[in-house]
Scaffold this motif. Sequence first.
Motif, PDB file in Angstrom:
ATOM      1  N   GLU A 153       0.834  -1.217   0.000  1.00 55.88           N
ATOM      2  CA  GLU A 153       0.000   0.000   0.000  1.00 55.88           C
ATOM      3  C   GLU A 153       0.862   1.257   0.000  1.00 55.88           C
ATOM      4  OE1 GLU A 153      -3.313   0.617   2.888  1.00 55.88           O
ATOM      5  OE2 GLU A 153      -3.069  -1.546   3.200  1.00 55.88           O
ATOM      6  N   LEU A 154       1.940   1.218   0.769  1.00 56.76           N
ATOM      7  CA  LEU A 154       2.834   2.375   0.810  1.00 56.76           C
ATOM      8  C   LEU A 154       3.367   2.665  -0.591  1.00 56.76           C
ATOM      9  CD1 LEU A 154       4.796   1.623   4.110  1.00 56.76           C
ATOM     10  CD2 LEU A 154       3.334   3.614   3.693  1.00 56.76           C
ATOM     11  N   ASP A 155       3.705   1.609  -1.316  1.00 56.02           N
ATOM     12  CA  ASP A 155       4.204   1.783  -2.683  1.00 56.02           C
ATOM     13  C   ASP A 155       3.139   2.387  -3.592  1.00 56.02           C
ATOM     14  OD1 ASP A 155       6.777   1.028  -2.326  1.00 56.02           O
ATOM     15  OD2 ASP A 155       6.522  -1.033  -3.017  1.00 56.02           O
ATOM     16  N   VAL A 156       1.898   1.927  -3.416  1.00 58.94           N
ATOM     17  CA  VAL A 156       0.801   2.462  -4.229  1.00 58.94           C
ATOM     18  C   VAL A 156       0.636   3.962  -3.967  1.00 58.94           C
ATOM     19  CG1 VAL A 156      -1.714   2.401  -4.564  1.00 58.94           C
ATOM     20  CG2 VAL A 156      -0.424   0.260  -4.411  1.00 58.94           C
ATOM     21  N   GLU A 157       0.687   4.348  -2.695  1.00 64.98           N
ATOM     22  CA  GLU A 157       0.548   5.774  -2.352  1.00 64.98           C
ATOM     23  C   GLU A 157       1.715   6.584  -2.915  1.00 64.98           C
ATOM     24  OE1 GLU A 157      -2.123   6.990  -1.219  1.00 64.98           O
ATOM     25  OE2 GLU A 157      -3.108   5.244  -0.366  1.00 64.98           O
ATOM     26  N   LEU A 158       2.921   6.031  -2.796  1.00 64.18           N
ATOM     27  CA  LEU A 158       4.098   6.733  -3.338  1.00 64.18           C
ATOM     28  C   LEU A 158       3.949   6.951  -4.843  1.00 64.18           C
ATOM     29  CD1 LEU A 158       7.268   5.216  -1.577  1.00 64.18           C
ATOM     30  CD2 LEU A 158       6.448   7.576  -1.463  1.00 64.18           C
ATOM     31  N   GLU A 159       3.484   5.909  -5.524  1.00 66.39           N
ATOM     32  CA  GLU A 159       3.304   6.034  -6.975  1.00 66.39           C
ATOM     33  C   GLU A 159       2.258   7.085  -7.311  1.00 66.39           C
ATOM     34  OE1 GLU A 159       2.651   2.080  -8.647  1.00 66.39           O
ATOM     35  OE2 GLU A 159       4.512   1.433  -7.651  1.00 66.39           O
ATOM     36  N   ALA A 160       1.190   7.128  -6.517  1.00 66.47           N
ATOM     37  CA  ALA A 160       0.138   8.128  -6.755  1.00 66.47           C
ATOM     38  C   ALA A 160       0.701   9.538  -6.577  1.00 66.47           C
ATOM     39  CB  ALA A 160      -1.037   7.893  -5.808  1.00 66.47           C
ATOM     40  N   ILE A 161       1.532   9.709  -5.566  1.00 68.49           N
ATOM     41  CA  ILE A 161       2.125  11.037  -5.326  1.00 68.49           C
ATOM     42  C   ILE A 161       3.027  11.425  -6.497  1.00 68.49           C
ATOM     43  CG2 ILE A 161       3.598  12.410  -3.805  1.00 68.49           C
ATOM     44  CD1 ILE A 161       2.706  10.399  -1.523  1.00 68.49           C
ATOM     45  N   VAL A 162       3.842  10.465  -6.923  1.00 71.55           N
ATOM     46  CA  VAL A 162       4.737  10.728  -8.058  1.00 71.55           C
ATOM     47  C   VAL A 162       3.917  11.093  -9.297  1.00 71.55           C
ATOM     48  CG1 VAL A 162       6.385   9.663  -9.656  1.00 71.55           C
ATOM     49  CG2 VAL A 162       6.654   9.344  -7.191  1.00 71.55           C
ATOM     50  N   ALA A 163       2.742  10.483  -9.429  1.00 68.33           N
ATOM     51  CA  ALA A 163       1.866  10.790 -10.570  1.00 68.33           C
ATOM     52  C   ALA A 163       1.165  12.142 -10.408  1.00 68.33           C
ATOM     53  CB  ALA A 163       0.835   9.674 -10.753  1.00 68.33           C
ATOM     54  N   GLY A 164       1.398  12.811  -9.267  1.00 68.84           N
ATOM     55  CA  GLY A 164       0.875  14.171  -9.111  1.00 68.84           C
ATOM     56  C   GLY A 164      -0.278  14.309  -8.131  1.00 68.84           C
ATOM     57  N   ASP A 165      -0.683  13.203  -7.516  1.00 67.26           N
ATOM     58  CA  ASP A 165      -1.803  13.251  -6.572  1.00 67.26           C
ATOM     59  C   ASP A 165      -1.322  13.622  -5.165  1.00 67.26           C
ATOM     60  OD1 ASP A 165      -4.038  12.924  -5.050  1.00 67.26           O
ATOM     61  OD2 ASP A 165      -4.043  10.738  -5.142  1.00 67.26           O
ATOM     62  N   LEU A 166      -1.283  14.916  -4.905  1.00 68.74           N
ATOM     63  CA  LEU A 166      -0.753  15.369  -3.619  1.00 68.74           C
ATOM     64  C   LEU A 166      -1.646  14.975  -2.447  1.00 68.74           C
ATOM     65  CD1 LEU A 166       0.726  18.888  -4.484  1.00 68.74           C
ATOM     66  CD2 LEU A 166       1.882  16.672  -4.379  1.00 68.74           C
TER      67      LEU A 166
END
Length: 145
Positions: A76-89
């Motif tokens: 889950e942490l990886d999923v959140e990190l990827e979302a942030i990298v994709a621009g989802d602050l």
Amino acid sequence: MIAKLNAEHDEIVGSSYALQIAFRDQDVEAARSACKELGGLLHPHTRLEEVGLFAEMKLDELFTEHVASLCAEHAELDVELEAIVAGDLASIPKMLTLLNNHIDREENGLFPAALAYLDDTQWDKLHRPELMDGPGEAHGHPHEQ
Ligand SMILES: [Fe+2]
């Protein structure tokens, strides 16, 4: 091993403040580079946990499910990190809450349990050089759980 994992947690938490600042400033670029830095610390760490301490603890069926839930949180942490990298602050507060709760579950749950339950042979196995001399070279891809 537990001291090493705790020290890595401190480093990870230290690095996560940059993400908090990026959220406050709503700065996508800063968030991206903060994720990169955090991921560089987090991935070798979660890998070390999964191939070392977790692998040993889950052999005891008392902890099998608990370890599986911790591994799911790593993913889950990886999923959140990827979302942030994709621009989802908006994922930043989620990621930070998850990260802090996750570390708390390890430091106040699994780690004390490991100290109580693992025997000397198991600690010897966990203290083999290829685990202890890491943090493992940061590899360039997020690991699978
Ligand atoms: Fe951890």
